[in-house]
Motif scaffolding. Structure first.
Motif, short mmCIF file in Angstrom:
data_model
loop_
_atom_site.label_atom_id
_atom_site.label_comp_id
_atom_site.label_asym_id
_atom_site.label_seq_id
_atom_site.Cartn_x
_atom_site.Cartn_y
_atom_site.Cartn_z
N MET A 20 47.42 33.70 83.58
CA MET A 20 47.08 34.52 84.73
C MET A 20 48.35 35.08 85.37
N ARG A 21 48.25 36.30 85.87
CA ARG A 21 49.34 36.94 86.61
C ARG A 21 48.99 36.90 88.09
N LEU A 22 50.01 36.89 88.93
CA LEU A 22 49.80 36.90 90.37
C LEU A 22 50.19 38.26 90.94
N TYR A 23 49.41 38.69 91.94
CA TYR A 23 49.67 39.94 92.63
C TYR A 23 49.53 39.73 94.13
N THR A 24 50.32 40.49 94.90
CA THR A 24 50.04 40.61 96.33
C THR A 24 49.28 41.91 96.50
N ILE A 25 48.31 41.88 97.39
CA ILE A 25 47.53 43.07 97.71
C ILE A 25 47.56 43.24 99.22
N ALA A 26 47.93 44.43 99.67
CA ALA A 26 47.89 44.77 101.10
C ALA A 26 46.85 45.88 101.26
N VAL A 27 45.94 45.70 102.21
CA VAL A 27 44.86 46.66 102.46
C VAL A 27 44.82 46.91 103.97
N VAL A 28 44.93 48.18 104.37
CA VAL A 28 44.92 48.54 105.78
C VAL A 28 44.02 49.75 105.97
N GLY A 29 43.15 49.68 106.98
CA GLY A 29 42.30 50.83 107.28
C GLY A 29 41.40 50.55 108.47
N VAL A 30 40.56 51.51 108.80
CA VAL A 30 39.63 51.37 109.91
C VAL A 30 38.67 50.24 109.58
N ASP A 31 38.50 49.33 110.52
CA ASP A 31 37.62 48.18 110.30
C ASP A 31 36.16 48.61 110.33
N ARG A 32 35.39 48.02 109.42
CA ARG A 32 33.95 48.24 109.41
C ARG A 32 33.31 47.07 108.67
N PRO A 33 32.05 46.79 108.95
CA PRO A 33 31.37 45.70 108.25
C PRO A 33 31.36 45.95 106.74
N GLY A 34 31.59 44.90 105.98
CA GLY A 34 31.49 44.98 104.53
C GLY A 34 32.78 45.24 103.79
N THR A 35 33.87 45.49 104.51
CA THR A 35 35.13 45.80 103.83
C THR A 35 35.59 44.63 102.96
N LEU A 36 35.59 43.43 103.52
CA LEU A 36 36.03 42.28 102.74
C LEU A 36 35.09 42.02 101.57
N ALA A 37 33.79 42.20 101.77
CA ALA A 37 32.83 42.01 100.68
C ALA A 37 33.10 43.00 99.55
N ALA A 38 33.38 44.26 99.91
CA ALA A 38 33.69 45.27 98.90
C ALA A 38 34.96 44.91 98.14
N LEU A 39 35.98 44.48 98.87
CA LEU A 39 37.24 44.08 98.23
C LEU A 39 37.02 42.90 97.30
#
Length: 176
Positions: free
Chosen positions: A1-20
């Motif tokens: 397995m490889r490791l990655y950092t992911i940065a996600v920034v944007g307007v908050d709305r319900p479901g963003t974390l679920a989609a990610l």
């Protein structure tokens, strides 16, 4: 397995974390570490994920960005995390006072000069204008060669100069 950092920034709305999380599962990734905050209506997420060896960072970034209306950055990282130095201690630093530019700078400059590593930070401005208050909470790692009490005493010098309340103490970790 490889490791990655992911940065996600944007307007908050319900479901963003679920989609990610859904995109990550589809890409064969597992979330290993994460932090998320909502700041003035914008969500900011930082994650470390493990993914298949053949998954390129660019492909992962494209997959996440296509699902979310957010800024996305993906970077591969070394799977061997640097070990924390032997004998380091976790301490907490709290600063509260009237908001004005430079307070965070003055506090972190003392910590850096003393050789402390900041492992977490949270700042909040609250209260009405014209006199909003600033709260700063920092988690720091102190090397065995540094006296936490000495650094705390140096931070106390900011109390009069910046007109803030400031405290620093060892972090009490939960037992059992």
């Amino acid at each position: 397995m490889r490791l990655y950092t992911i940065a996600v920034v944007g307007v908050d709305r319900p479901g963003t974390l679920a989609a990610l999380a859904g995109v990550l599962v589809e890409q064969g990734c597992n979330i290993e570490d994460s932090e998320m905050a909502v700041l003035r209506g914008h969500s900011a997420m930082m994650l470390v994920v493990a993914g298949p060896d053949d998954l390129a960072a660019e492909s992962l970034e494209k997959a996440v960005a296509s699902e979310l209306d957010h800024r996305v950055m993906v970077q591969p990282i070394d799977p061997v995390a640097p070990d924390e130095a032997d004998g380091t201690e976790s301490w907490s630093v709290s600063v509260h006072g009237a908001n004005r530019p430079g307070i965070l700078y003055e506090v972190t400059r003392i910590l850096a000069r003393s050789g402390l590593n900041i492992t977490g930070v949270k700042t909040r401005v609250h209260g009405p204008e014209p006199r909003p208050e600033l709260s700063i909470e920092l988690e720091v790692s102190i090397p065995a060669t540094v006296s936490g009490a000495d650094v705390a005493a140096e931070l106390e010098g900011l109390v009069t100069r910046l007109n803030v309340a400031c405290s620093m103490h060892p972090t009490v970790l939960p037992t059992g």
